[in-house]
Design a protein around this motif. Structure first.
Motif, PDB file in Angstrom:
ATOM      1  N   LYS A   2       0.834  -1.203   0.000  1.00 50.80           N
ATOM      2  CA  LYS A   2       0.000   0.000   0.000  1.00 50.80           C
ATOM      3  C   LYS A   2       0.869   1.254   0.000  1.00 50.80           C
ATOM      4  N   ARG A   3       0.569   2.196  -0.899  1.00 55.13           N
ATOM      5  CA  ARG A   3       1.339   3.436  -1.020  1.00 55.13           C
ATOM      6  C   ARG A   3       1.018   4.372   0.138  1.00 55.13           C
ATOM      7  N   LEU A   4       2.096   4.977   0.693  1.00 56.08           N
ATOM      8  CA  LEU A   4       1.903   5.932   1.793  1.00 56.08           C
ATOM      9  C   LEU A   4       1.393   7.255   1.249  1.00 56.08           C
ATOM     10  N   THR A   5       0.540   7.919   2.024  1.00 52.51           N
ATOM     11  CA  THR A   5       0.079   9.254   1.631  1.00 52.51           C
ATOM     12  C   THR A   5       1.169  10.265   1.971  1.00 52.51           C
ATOM     13  N   LEU A   6       1.054  11.449   1.415  1.00 56.96           N
ATOM     14  CA  LEU A   6       2.038  12.507   1.659  1.00 56.96           C
ATOM     15  C   LEU A   6       2.095  12.862   3.134  1.00 56.96           C
ATOM     16  N   GLN A   7       0.914  12.906   3.775  1.00 57.50           N
ATOM     17  CA  GLN A   7       0.851  13.231   5.200  1.00 57.50           C
ATOM     18  C   GLN A   7       1.579  12.171   6.035  1.00 57.50           C
ATOM     19  N   GLN A   8       1.424  10.911   5.651  1.00 60.74           N
ATOM     20  CA  GLN A   8       2.111   9.831   6.370  1.00 60.74           C
ATOM     21  C   GLN A   8       3.624   9.935   6.202  1.00 60.74           C
ATOM     22  N   GLU A   9       4.086  10.311   4.977  1.00 58.66           N
ATOM     23  CA  GLU A   9       5.519  10.477   4.733  1.00 58.66           C
ATOM     24  C   GLU A   9       6.085  11.622   5.563  1.00 58.66           C
ATOM     25  N   ILE A  10       5.297  12.711   5.702  1.00 58.95           N
ATOM     26  CA  ILE A  10       5.736  13.846   6.522  1.00 58.95           C
ATOM     27  C   ILE A  10       5.855  13.426   7.986  1.00 58.95           C
ATOM     28  N   GLU A  11       4.887  12.670   8.474  1.00 54.02           N
ATOM     29  CA  GLU A  11       4.911  12.194   9.869  1.00 54.02           C
ATOM     30  C   GLU A  11       6.104  11.286  10.115  1.00 54.02           C
ATOM     31  N   LYS A  57      -9.764  23.296 -10.323  1.00 57.98           N
ATOM     32  CA  LYS A  57     -10.634  24.136 -11.160  1.00 57.98           C
ATOM     33  C   LYS A  57     -12.101  24.038 -10.755  1.00 57.98           C
ATOM     34  N   ASN A  58     -12.486  22.901 -10.076  1.00 54.65           N
ATOM     35  CA  ASN A  58     -13.884  22.740  -9.642  1.00 54.65           C
ATOM     36  C   ASN A  58     -14.134  23.309  -8.242  1.00 54.65           C
ATOM     37  N   GLY A  59     -13.104  23.998  -7.694  1.00 55.44           N
ATOM     38  CA  GLY A  59     -13.327  24.753  -6.460  1.00 55.44           C
ATOM     39  C   GLY A  59     -12.869  24.132  -5.164  1.00 55.44           C
ATOM     40  N   PHE A  60     -12.533  22.848  -5.138  1.00 55.45           N
ATOM     41  CA  PHE A  60     -12.122  22.227  -3.868  1.00 55.45           C
ATOM     42  C   PHE A  60     -10.612  22.352  -3.673  1.00 55.45           C
ATOM     43  N   GLU A  61     -10.201  22.343  -2.402  1.00 57.72           N
ATOM     44  CA  GLU A  61      -8.774  22.447  -2.056  1.00 57.72           C
ATOM     45  C   GLU A  61      -8.197  21.067  -1.753  1.00 57.72           C
ATOM     46  N   TYR A  62      -6.923  20.895  -2.068  1.00 54.95           N
ATOM     47  CA  TYR A  62      -6.241  19.617  -1.802  1.00 54.95           C
ATOM     48  C   TYR A  62      -4.743  19.863  -1.681  1.00 54.95           C
ATOM     49  N   THR A  63      -4.067  18.920  -1.041  1.00 52.90           N
ATOM     50  CA  THR A  63      -2.611  19.037  -0.892  1.00 52.90           C
ATOM     51  C   THR A  63      -1.881  17.955  -1.669  1.00 52.90           C
ATOM     52  N   GLU A  64      -2.629  16.904  -2.072  1.00 45.67           N
ATOM     53  CA  GLU A  64      -1.960  15.786  -2.746  1.00 45.67           C
ATOM     54  C   GLU A  64      -2.918  15.081  -3.690  1.00 45.67           C
ATOM     55  N   LYS A  65      -2.411  14.686  -4.836  1.00 44.15           N
ATOM     56  CA  LYS A  65      -3.195  13.894  -5.788  1.00 44.15           C
ATOM     57  C   LYS A  65      -2.536  12.532  -5.932  1.00 44.15           C
ATOM     58  N   VAL A  66      -3.319  11.480  -5.685  1.00 44.05           N
ATOM     59  CA  VAL A  66      -2.802  10.111  -5.767  1.00 44.05           C
ATOM     60  C   VAL A  66      -3.601   9.352  -6.813  1.00 44.05           C
ATOM     61  N   ARG A  69      -5.064   2.606  -9.513  1.00 42.69           N
ATOM     62  CA  ARG A  69      -5.780   1.866 -10.568  1.00 42.69           C
ATOM     63  C   ARG A  69      -6.390   2.786 -11.619  1.00 42.69           C
ATOM     64  N   GLY A  70      -5.627   3.789 -12.005  1.00 41.74           N
ATOM     65  CA  GLY A  70      -6.053   4.687 -13.068  1.00 41.74           C
ATOM     66  C   GLY A  70      -7.068   5.736 -12.669  1.00 41.74           C
ATOM     67  N   ARG A  71      -7.350   5.854 -11.368  1.00 46.68           N
ATOM     68  CA  ARG A  71      -8.342   6.821 -10.902  1.00 46.68           C
ATOM     69  C   ARG A  71      -7.730   7.753  -9.868  1.00 46.68           C
ATOM     70  N   ASP A  72      -7.886   9.064 -10.077  1.00 44.61           N
ATOM     71  CA  ASP A  72      -7.279  10.057  -9.186  1.00 44.61           C
ATOM     72  C   ASP A  72      -8.071  10.225  -7.898  1.00 44.61           C
ATOM     73  N   ARG A  73      -7.310  10.371  -6.809  1.00 45.67           N
ATOM     74  CA  ARG A  73      -7.899  10.696  -5.510  1.00 45.67           C
ATOM     75  C   ARG A  73      -7.220  11.964  -5.011  1.00 45.67           C
ATOM     76  N   TYR A  74      -7.999  12.884  -4.480  1.00 46.63           N
ATOM     77  CA  TYR A  74      -7.459  14.158  -4.011  1.00 46.63           C
ATOM     78  C   TYR A  74      -7.533  14.189  -2.483  1.00 46.63           C
ATOM     79  N   LEU A  75      -6.358  14.439  -1.858  1.00 41.85           N
ATOM     80  CA  LEU A  75      -6.270  14.399  -0.402  1.00 41.85           C
ATOM     81  C   LEU A  75      -5.945  15.775   0.162  1.00 41.85           C
TER      82      LEU A  75
END
Length: 294
Positions: A2-11, A57-66, A69-75
């Motif tokens: 399982k890939r670590l999230t950016l927040q987990q890498e910072i911690e 562009k759709n108005g939401f804020e995020y710090t990381e895009k992961v 399986r070919g589908r983007d998740r915004y964290l």
């Protein structure tokens, strides 16, 4: 793996730096520790730079895009705040997706817009199947909400005549289970039951728990606009009903109205007579008006 999230890498980076600083307190001259501290400090700076808040562009804020399986998740700080729709490939906040317990973040893979378009197209291509589906859903809803439907219907009838209308689905269910599905007058369970107003709406009765009984549909037709007391005085009815069930029903109605049986019978008679007098006056008034018109 399982890939670590950016927040987990910072911690992890912050944890390593804390550990090295603690170690350095006891080994001040250790060059390897100092080099490791510099490397982790650079890594932490790099990660925090990546963690800057961005606006989509759709108005939401995020710090990381992961991409998984070919589908983007915004964290945002390690939590999923938006997803990519697999149909239109655009990204939306979680509120733009319908609920699905098994989906990512508890959401469907398609956005609500694409779901609506797909449903609309299916309906257009399958009108007969859609009609059958609506019929099944309507029947299922009625069966699941029968008590609510009956309470609403009888309340509406009473309200049209400015009478008491206090029925709830719980009261209808209480009425249904009070005699285990038996007729309140005969005690029979092998007949179709109707909800009947002991004191008819047309004669001043209301839609309240203290004015409803469940009786054989055929008896309900025979009763018509008579009060329950008047109906029970008919010889042909006395030959059909069970005295024990009749007595229990009258006692139940009297209790619901906080009266004794004799007082309840007198009350029904008085209310019915008053309604009859008012109805007679209205008919006479209407006749006079018609004569004036002629």
């Amino acid at each position: 793996m399982k890939r670590l999230t950016l927040q987990q890498e910072i911690e992890i980076a912050e944890g390593n730096i804390k550990g090295l600083l603690h170690f350095q307190a006891f080994h001040e001259d250790n060059e390897e520790v100092q080099m490791a501290l510099l490397e982790w400090a650079k890594e932490l700076k790099r990660l925090k730079g990546l963690a800057e808040v961005k606006t989509h562009k759709n108005g939401f804020e995020y710090t990381e895009k992961v991409t998984v399986r070919g589908r983007d998740r915004y964290l945002l700080n390690g939590e999923i705040v938006a997803l990519q729709c697999i149909a239109c490939k655009d990204a939306f906040e979680l509120g733009g997706f319908s609920k699905n317990k098994k989906g990512v973040a508890g959401k469907y893979s398609q956005c609500k817009n694409c779901d609506r378009k797909q449903t609309s197209q299916w309906t257009k291509n399958n009108p007969e199947r859609k009609q059958a589906q609506n019929k099944r859903n309507s029947k299922r809803w009625y069966n699941d909400n029968k008590a609510h439907k009956l309470a609403t219907h009888h309340n509406w009838r009473a309200e049209q005549l400015s009478l008491k209308a206090t029925l709830t689905s719980e009261m209808i269910e209480e009425l249904s289970w009070s005699r285990q599905g038996r007729c309140f007058l005969t005690g029979r369970a092998d007949v179709e039951l109707d909800i009947d107003h002991a004191l008819p709406l047309s004669r001043g009765g209301g839609s309240t728990l203290g004015n409803l009984i469940l009786i054989d549909a055929r008896l309900n037709q025979m009763k018509g606009q008579q009060t329950l007391i008047e109906f029970l005085e008919r010889p042909e009815v006395q030959a059909i009903v069970d005295p024990a069930h009749v007595e229990e029903t009258l006692r139940m109605l009297a209790n619901y109205n906080s009266m004794r049986v004799q007082a309840y019978e007198l009350h029904v008679e008085q209310v019915a007579e008053k309604a009859d007098r008012e109805r007679k006056k209205e008919r006479q008034k209407l006749k006079k008006q018609l004569k004036v018109i002629k």
